[in-house]
Enzyme design. Structure first.
Site, PDB file in Angstrom:
ATOM      1  N   THR A   1      -7.247  21.651 -26.840  1.00  0.00           N
ATOM      2  CA  THR A   1      -7.654  22.589 -27.884  1.00  0.00           C
ATOM      3  C   THR A   1      -6.893  23.899 -27.752  1.00  0.00           C
ATOM      4  OG1 THR A   1      -9.571  23.509 -29.032  1.00  0.00           O
ATOM      5  CG2 THR A   1      -9.739  23.417 -26.638  1.00  0.00           C
TER       6      THR A   1
ATOM      7  N   ALA B   1      -4.443  24.998 -38.166  1.00  0.00           N
ATOM      8  CA  ALA B   1      -5.404  24.029 -38.703  1.00  0.00           C
ATOM      9  C   ALA B   1      -4.962  23.474 -40.055  1.00  0.00           C
ATOM     10  CB  ALA B   1      -6.770  24.681 -38.829  1.00  0.00           C
TER      11      ALA B   1
ATOM     12  N   ASN C   1      -1.886  31.128 -49.421  1.00  0.00           N
ATOM     13  CA  ASN C   1      -1.920  31.906 -48.181  1.00  0.00           C
ATOM     14  C   ASN C   1      -1.627  33.359 -48.457  1.00  0.00           C
ATOM     15  OD1 ASN C   1      -2.479  31.644 -45.378  1.00  0.00           O
ATOM     16  ND2 ASN C   1      -0.342  32.088 -44.920  1.00  0.00           N
TER      17      ASN C   1
ATOM     18  N   LYS D   1      -2.273  23.224 -28.077  1.00  0.00           N
ATOM     19  CA  LYS D   1      -1.940  22.006 -28.831  1.00  0.00           C
ATOM     20  C   LYS D   1      -0.434  21.795 -29.041  1.00  0.00           C
ATOM     21  CE  LYS D   1      -6.214  21.558 -31.488  1.00  0.00           C
ATOM     22  NZ  LYS D   1      -6.787  21.320 -32.821  1.00  0.00           N
TER      23      LYS D   1
ATOM     24  N   SER E   1     -17.025  24.920 -25.862  1.00  0.00           N
ATOM     25  CA  SER E   1     -16.618  23.691 -26.546  1.00  0.00           C
ATOM     26  C   SER E   1     -17.801  22.730 -26.704  1.00  0.00           C
ATOM     27  CB  SER E   1     -15.508  22.999 -25.750  1.00  0.00           C
ATOM     28  OG  SER E   1     -15.269  21.725 -26.293  1.00  0.00           O
TER      29      SER E   1
ATOM     30  N   SER F   1     -17.200  19.592 -27.421  1.00  0.00           N
ATOM     31  CA  SER F   1     -16.649  18.261 -27.126  1.00  0.00           C
ATOM     32  C   SER F   1     -17.312  17.544 -25.945  1.00  0.00           C
ATOM     33  CB  SER F   1     -15.136  18.348 -26.920  1.00  0.00           C
ATOM     34  OG  SER F   1     -14.518  18.643 -28.147  1.00  0.00           O
TER      35      SER F   1
HETATM   36  P1  ATR Z   1      -5.575  28.373 -37.001  1.00  0.00           P
HETATM   37  O1  ATR Z   1      -4.712  27.769 -35.930  1.00  0.00           O
HETATM   38  O2  ATR Z   1      -7.049  28.346 -36.672  1.00  0.00           O
HETATM   39  O3  ATR Z   1      -5.282  27.845 -38.365  1.00  0.00           O
HETATM   40  P2  ATR Z   1      -3.947  30.691 -37.391  1.00  0.00           P
HETATM   41  O4  ATR Z   1      -2.744  29.889 -37.091  1.00  0.00           O
HETATM   42  O5  ATR Z   1      -4.036  32.070 -36.833  1.00  0.00           O
HETATM   43  O6  ATR Z   1      -5.261  29.945 -36.944  1.00  0.00           O
HETATM   44  O7  ATR Z   1      -4.117  30.769 -39.001  1.00  0.00           O
HETATM   45  C1  ATR Z   1      -5.130  31.474 -39.597  1.00  0.00           C
HETATM   46  C2  ATR Z   1      -5.059  31.301 -41.122  1.00  0.00           C
HETATM   47  O8  ATR Z   1      -6.100  32.080 -41.679  1.00  0.00           O
HETATM   48  C3  ATR Z   1      -3.762  31.809 -41.721  1.00  0.00           C
HETATM   49  O9  ATR Z   1      -3.432  31.043 -42.855  1.00  0.00           O
HETATM   50  C4  ATR Z   1      -4.135  33.247 -42.119  1.00  0.00           C
HETATM   51  O10 ATR Z   1      -3.358  33.802 -43.153  1.00  0.00           O
HETATM   52  P3  ATR Z   1      -1.966  34.560 -42.822  1.00  0.00           P
HETATM   53  O11 ATR Z   1      -0.963  33.495 -42.550  1.00  0.00           O
HETATM   54  O12 ATR Z   1      -1.675  35.329 -44.042  1.00  0.00           O
HETATM   55  O13 ATR Z   1      -2.247  35.417 -41.630  1.00  0.00           O
HETATM   56  C5  ATR Z   1      -5.543  33.030 -42.605  1.00  0.00           C
HETATM   57  N1  ATR Z   1      -6.317  34.256 -42.600  1.00  0.00           N
HETATM   58  C6  ATR Z   1      -6.842  34.882 -41.533  1.00  0.00           C
HETATM   59  N2  ATR Z   1      -7.509  35.980 -41.923  1.00  0.00           N
HETATM   60  C7  ATR Z   1      -7.410  36.041 -43.283  1.00  0.00           C
HETATM   61  C8  ATR Z   1      -7.906  36.920 -44.304  1.00  0.00           C
HETATM   62  N3  ATR Z   1      -8.657  37.987 -43.994  1.00  0.00           N
HETATM   63  N4  ATR Z   1      -7.616  36.645 -45.589  1.00  0.00           N
HETATM   64  C9  ATR Z   1      -6.883  35.560 -45.916  1.00  0.00           C
HETATM   65  N5  ATR Z   1      -6.384  34.688 -45.019  1.00  0.00           N
HETATM   66  C10 ATR Z   1      -6.643  34.919 -43.722  1.00  0.00           C
END
Ligand code: ATR
Length: 291
Positions: free
Chosen positions: A71, A139, A159, A75, A24, A26
């Site tokens: 973190t 995020a 997405n 969260k 981190s 932070s």
């Molecule tokens: P975070 O909390 O960091 O946002 P997360 O909740 O796992 O992590 O979300 C990851 C995001 O990245 C999601 O929107 C994911 O898409 P999916 O909902 O379809 O899984 C996206 N993501 C991760 N790998 C991806 C890839 N190779 N192509 C497109 N989107 C991707």
């Protein structure tokens, strides 16, 4: 400054709860801000296992720890351990800042403030604009709620998994009267005036230097500003594409800095002067890039 120059019996303690926390940034960020403002405080990392967050928070209160950042992956779990939650954090559905009060900790979300500052610093007003969001994970929630808070005209969520994006769009509409649309990345060119673009996926992060969720870079011709929440690498493929097509591209370090600054301001009930904030951000940027 050496720590024996300021730590004593009155030193206030702050920290970050997460797992892992070893990498981190932070502690460096918060201790730099605290030193610059002459605070008698220290900020340290606390590795906490899943399922033990409530116990850790309870212990924090007994020890008089004034505030925490929270973190990944805590969260959401931490919300059960709080005496009060700020309404915006409640809407986002996650908390990254805890402030000690008489009855326990109150939770806030400063990720949304960090993102808001990225736009403010560049004089970009979201209101009335179309905000395009890549991703619908944890995020993405703050960015989606910011669009609602700032009265964007429309929120488009891209997405890979459309159901997740639909869920997020529904959540935003439950609180704000904003038009929402869910699209796949292959439908991106159909978006009219996509002035604001926020990238929240992990695509392009770390060693994935050629990765980008936006395959057709022509898309950025109509985009004014891109915020990519990634800061390793410093400039992602998506940011390079966006800049090459005339958009302003900002990485996630600004958001990281300003969410930390906002936590600091909440804990200490102060407002850090804008000029000093930029100076500290630049100092931390140099430090981060040089290490
Ligand atoms: P975070 O909390 O960091 O946002 P997360 O909740 O796992 O992590 O979300 C990851 C995001 O990245 C999601 O929107 C994911 O898409 P999916 O909902 O379809 O899984 C996206 N993501 C991760 N790998 C991806 C890839 N190779 N192509 C497109 N989107 C991707």
């Amino acid at each position: 400054m050496n720590c024996i120059d300021f730590t004593n019996g009155k030193t206030q303690v702050f920290g970050i709860i997460g797992n892992p926390v070893e990498k981190s940034f932070s502690p460096i960020l918060q201790n730099t801000i605290a030193r610059a403002l002459g605070m008698n405080s220290v900020y340290v990392p606390f590795k906490v296992e899943k399922g033990a967050v409530a116990t850790a928070v309870k212990g924090g209160k007994e020890l008089g720890i004034k505030g925490f950042n929270v973190t990944v992956p805590h969260k959401i779990e931490v919300m059960e351990a709080l005496c009060d939650i700020d309404p915006v954090a409640e809407r986002i559905g996650s908390v990254n800042t805890l402030k000690l009060t008489e009855n326990g900790y109150k939770g806030y979300n400063t990720d949304i403030i960090g993102l808001k500052k990225c736009f403010e610093e560049r004089n970009i007003d979201i209101s009335g604009k179309t905000v395009v969001l890549a991703g619908a994970g944890g995020a993405a929630n703050s960015a989606a709620m910011l669009a609602g808070e700032e009265k964007a005209a429309k929120l488009v969520i891209l997405n890979r998994t459309k159901e997740k994006a639909e869920k997020l769009a529904e959540r935003v509409r439950a609180y704000y009267s904003i038009e929402t649309e869910v699209l796949g990345y292959d439908e991106i060119m159909s978006i009219e005036n996509p002035e604001i673009f926020v990238q929240t996926t992990s695509v392009g992060m770390g060693n994935d230097v050629d990765g980008t969720p936006v395959k057709n870079a022509e898309f950025f011709n109509n985009v004014k500003i891109v915020v990519d929440i990634i800061y390793t690498p410093w400039e992602t493929k998506l940011m390079k594409d966006a800049s090459a097509h005339g958009a302003v591209a900002v990485n996630g370090f600004d958001m990281l800095f300003y969410q930390g600054l906002a936590s600091f301001e909440i804990w200490n009930d102060i407002k850090v002067d804008k000029e000093l904030a930029v100076k500290l951000k630049n100092q931390l940027t140099d430090f981060y890039c040089g290490r």
